[in-house]
Design a protein around this motif. Sequence first.
Motif, short mmCIF file in Angstrom:
data_model
loop_
_atom_site.label_atom_id
_atom_site.label_comp_id
_atom_site.label_asym_id
_atom_site.label_seq_id
_atom_site.Cartn_x
_atom_site.Cartn_y
_atom_site.Cartn_z
N SER A 4 17.44 49.52 98.92
CA SER A 4 18.53 49.38 99.87
C SER A 4 19.61 48.49 99.26
CB SER A 4 18.02 48.76 101.17
OG SER A 4 17.03 49.58 101.74
N SER A 5 20.86 48.86 99.46
CA SER A 5 21.96 48.08 98.92
C SER A 5 23.06 48.00 99.95
CB SER A 5 22.48 48.72 97.62
OG SER A 5 22.94 50.04 97.86
N GLY A 6 23.89 46.98 99.82
CA GLY A 6 25.00 46.82 100.73
C GLY A 6 24.83 45.61 101.61
N LEU A 7 25.69 45.53 102.61
CA LEU A 7 25.71 44.40 103.54
C LEU A 7 24.81 44.69 104.73
CD1 LEU A 7 26.99 41.71 104.54
CD2 LEU A 7 28.78 43.12 105.60
N ARG A 8 23.87 43.80 104.96
CA ARG A 8 22.99 43.98 106.12
C ARG A 8 23.72 43.51 107.36
NH1 ARG A 8 16.65 42.16 106.68
NH2 ARG A 8 16.52 42.26 108.94
N ILE A 9 23.84 44.40 108.37
CA ILE A 9 24.62 44.08 109.57
C ILE A 9 23.76 43.87 110.80
CG2 ILE A 9 26.69 45.26 108.74
CD1 ILE A 9 25.91 47.63 110.55
N HIS A 20 26.91 50.25 103.08
CA HIS A 20 27.20 50.38 101.65
C HIS A 20 28.66 50.08 101.40
CE1 HIS A 20 27.66 52.43 97.72
NE2 HIS A 20 26.40 52.09 97.56
N ALA A 21 28.99 49.62 100.19
CA ALA A 21 30.38 49.28 99.86
C ALA A 21 31.31 50.47 100.05
CB ALA A 21 30.46 48.76 98.43
N TRP A 23 31.30 52.55 102.36
CA TRP A 23 31.61 52.74 103.77
C TRP A 23 33.01 52.21 104.09
CZ3 TRP A 23 32.87 49.40 107.75
CH2 TRP A 23 32.83 49.92 109.04
N VAL A 24 33.39 51.10 103.48
CA VAL A 24 34.70 50.51 103.73
C VAL A 24 35.80 51.50 103.35
CG1 VAL A 24 36.25 48.60 103.18
CG2 VAL A 24 33.78 48.20 103.36
N ILE A 25 35.60 52.19 102.23
CA ILE A 25 36.60 53.15 101.76
C ILE A 25 36.77 54.29 102.75
CG2 ILE A 25 37.17 54.77 99.91
CD1 ILE A 25 35.54 53.01 98.02
N ILE A 26 35.66 54.92 103.13
CA ILE A 26 35.76 56.08 104.00
C ILE A 26 36.19 55.67 105.40
CG2 ILE A 26 33.35 56.09 104.76
CD1 ILE A 26 35.55 59.14 103.90
N PHE A 27 35.78 54.47 105.87
CA PHE A 27 36.21 54.00 107.19
C PHE A 27 37.74 53.84 107.21
CE2 PHE A 27 37.34 50.66 110.20
CZ PHE A 27 36.72 51.11 111.35
N SER A 28 38.28 53.27 106.14
CA SER A 28 39.73 53.08 106.06
C SER A 28 40.46 54.41 106.02
CB SER A 28 40.08 52.25 104.82
OG SER A 28 39.44 50.99 104.86
N LEU A 29 39.93 55.35 105.23
CA LEU A 29 40.58 56.66 105.12
C LEU A 29 40.52 57.43 106.44
CD1 LEU A 29 39.30 57.83 101.60
CD2 LEU A 29 41.62 57.14 102.21
N PHE A 89 27.00 54.99 104.44
CA PHE A 89 27.79 55.02 103.23
C PHE A 89 28.83 56.12 103.31
CE2 PHE A 89 24.61 58.12 102.79
CZ PHE A 89 24.89 58.97 101.74
N ILE A 90 29.46 56.45 102.18
CA ILE A 90 30.65 57.31 102.19
C ILE A 90 30.39 58.69 102.79
CG2 ILE A 90 30.28 58.20 99.85
CD1 ILE A 90 33.37 57.96 99.49
N PHE A 91 29.17 59.21 102.65
CA PHE A 91 28.89 60.55 103.17
C PHE A 91 28.24 60.54 104.54
CE2 PHE A 91 29.14 61.52 98.60
CZ PHE A 91 30.05 62.55 98.65
N GLY A 92 28.06 59.38 105.10
CA GLY A 92 27.45 59.30 106.43
C GLY A 92 26.37 58.26 106.48
N GLY A 93 25.11 58.70 106.44
CA GLY A 93 24.01 57.75 106.51
C GLY A 93 22.74 58.33 105.93
N VAL A 94 21.81 57.44 105.61
CA VAL A 94 20.51 57.87 105.10
C VAL A 94 19.45 56.89 105.59
CG1 VAL A 94 20.81 56.60 102.93
CG2 VAL A 94 19.17 58.48 103.05
#
Length: 395
Positions: A4-9, A20-21, A23-29, A89-94
Amino acid sequence: MERSSGLRIGRILGIPIYLHASWVIIFSLITFSLAMQFTQEHPRWSTTQHWSVGILTSFLFFASVLFHELSHSVVAQHYKIRVVSITLFIFGGVARIERDPAKAIQEFNIAIAGPLASFFLYLAFKGLATLFPHSEMLAALGALLAYINIRLAIFNLIPGFPLDGGRIFRSILWGSTQNYVRATRLAGASGKLIAYSFILIGAWAAFHPEFTFAIGSSTIFYGGFPSGIWTAFIGWFLLSAAQDSVAQVTIRQTLAGLHAADVMSTEVPTSAGHITLEEYGAEVRRTGRRYHLVTSDDRLVGMMNVHTLNAVPREEWAHNSVQSAMIPRERILWTSPEEPLLGLLERLLTADVNQMPVVSGAKDDSPQVVGIVTRDSILRVMQTRSELGALTASR
């Protein structure tokens, strides 16, 4: 075998949730795209309203993805399968589960839970838009999220492994053939075929902006460079995921029944703790060995390696001993001779280490080193067993 990688929320139902890092990109887009869409469709709204609804819709979109993954997880937990984590993450979730289901019906139920959850959300958001027809913002938000969730459900039902549809397909093959490995390979082949189709369609659509594909009055896919490249990128991701999933099953099959004792080397490179780092560096240059266990009367007290040596300034090597710079025993990951090799490999990858001491009496205060297992030794065993399997199959 990925960690597992990224920020635990947070944690939901005992499951750690990560961002995942990417996620910030796709959320902004997505937020920017939605704000622009609402600006065109609702020109009477203020700029604050356009961006507020855009941000809220983005959050609810990812909340929908999280609900989708949690649905898989709840069913997995029902079958006593531990869910390690969920990552957005960028494609959704896993959702990462500790082990594969034991039966085909279990995999079918776990896989179908996600699309059913997305279809439920489609009905819920559709109902929201219907219940508040006079509220433009609620109606717009509900209609868009209903559209997104029905597309999410349909997309995940595509029989391309490792999408939910691919896992459903594998469960059907598994149930009919009673052969998990064969079912995985067939499902993986279908996943690769669909992935290549996505790549080819995306590449073609990128240069044909006039192309559209619709079901009824709803446009499912349209041409143009951004849409085409994004579709090809999704295809590339699916291809990589399908290959990785099949490879993991092959690894599990290859390592089945093996333990640490089967691959460990009893020739353990050791070093005395009292020698200086200067002397240790000379030993490393002479032998080429990048790691040594530090022992005292055959008892493990620490580990020394090139990375730890280089962390000490060169001018201090002559004045410091190996014992003063080594990794102490308490911080060393070790294994027992009886540990299954598959679990050991996963621990090596998760911790990002290349070797692990094999000790007996690990629960004692002075565990005794009996060998060492390295990634290379595991890979050699995998390669040899794979070659023997191919040879046996050819006969």
